[in-house]
Motif scaffolding. Structure first.
Motif, PDB file in Angstrom:
ATOM      1  N   ARG A   1      50.585  38.442  76.480  1.00 60.13           N
ATOM      2  CA  ARG A   1      51.953  38.809  76.130  1.00 60.13           C
ATOM      3  C   ARG A   1      52.376  39.978  77.015  1.00 60.13           C
ATOM      4  NH1 ARG A   1      53.664  39.028  69.898  1.00 60.13           N
ATOM      5  NH2 ARG A   1      52.720  36.983  70.160  1.00 60.13           N
TER       6      ARG A   1
ATOM      7  N   TYR B   1      59.663  36.842  72.219  1.00 57.00           N
ATOM      8  CA  TYR B   1      59.541  37.481  70.917  1.00 57.00           C
ATOM      9  C   TYR B   1      60.356  38.769  70.860  1.00 57.00           C
ATOM     10  CZ  TYR B   1      55.425  34.476  70.405  1.00 57.00           C
ATOM     11  OH  TYR B   1      54.575  33.407  70.339  1.00 57.00           O
TER      12      TYR B   1
ATOM     13  N   ALA C   1      60.832  42.379  68.846  1.00 57.41           N
ATOM     14  CA  ALA C   1      59.930  43.264  68.119  1.00 57.41           C
ATOM     15  C   ALA C   1      60.604  44.585  67.787  1.00 57.41           C
ATOM     16  CB  ALA C   1      58.668  43.514  68.936  1.00 57.41           C
TER      17      ALA C   1
ATOM     18  N   ALA D   1      52.816  46.538  73.461  1.00 63.51           N
ATOM     19  CA  ALA D   1      52.951  45.714  72.262  1.00 63.51           C
ATOM     20  C   ALA D   1      52.432  46.436  71.026  1.00 63.51           C
ATOM     21  CB  ALA D   1      52.224  44.384  72.466  1.00 63.51           C
TER      22      ALA D   1
ATOM     23  N   TRP E   1      57.487  41.646  64.191  1.00 64.10           N
ATOM     24  CA  TRP E   1      57.709  40.634  65.217  1.00 64.10           C
ATOM     25  C   TRP E   1      58.379  39.411  64.618  1.00 64.10           C
ATOM     26  CZ3 TRP E   1      55.867  41.279  70.325  1.00 64.10           C
ATOM     27  CH2 TRP E   1      55.092  42.428  70.534  1.00 64.10           C
TER      28      TRP E   1
END
Length: 127
Positions: free
Chosen positions: A45, A95, A97, A111, A117
């Motif tokens: 990611r 995604y 977040a 992250a 999320w």
């Protein structure tokens, strides 16, 4: 309960545009830094773009600078990512977040700095 719901992904040809959005509920949206991440099959990611709670600070991954634009509407608790000049390598699950801490900004962001999320929205760019 915090909810993060993305929308707007899809299939587009290379050179085209897409806009993905997310709606957040369950916390004071305008106190939190927001971010977009993406993950392609077999890859880690990666952070795409980040925006501070007031919108004063914005950051982009080098790979999307000049092509993507992040924005937020604190009155509507929404975050958006306008993606232009899309390339096949932009194909990924995207995604949304929410940062772990309120009134916080860090560049670059990781992250692990984000606590909430969405389920992700698929963006596919064909060549």
């Amino acid at each position: 309960q915090v909810q993060v719901v993305e929308s707007g992904g899809g299939l587009v040809q290379a050179g085209g545009s897409l806009r993905v959005s997310c709606k957040v509920s369950g916390l004071p949206f305008d106190d939190y830094t927001m971010g977009w991440f993406r993950q392609a099959p077999g890859l880690e990611r990666e952070g795409v773009s980040f925006i501070s709670w007031s919108g004063r600070h914005i950051d982009y991954a080098d790979s999307v600078k000049g092509r993507f634009m992040i924005s937020r509407d604190n009155a509507k608790n929404t975050l958006s990512l306008q993606m232009n000049s899309l390339r096949p390598e932009d194909t990924a699950m995207y995604y949304c977040a929410v940062s772990r801490l309120s009134n916080w900004w860090s560049s670059p962001a990781r992250a692990s700095y984000f606590a909430y999320w969405g389920q992700g929205t698929q963006v596919t760019v064909s060549s």
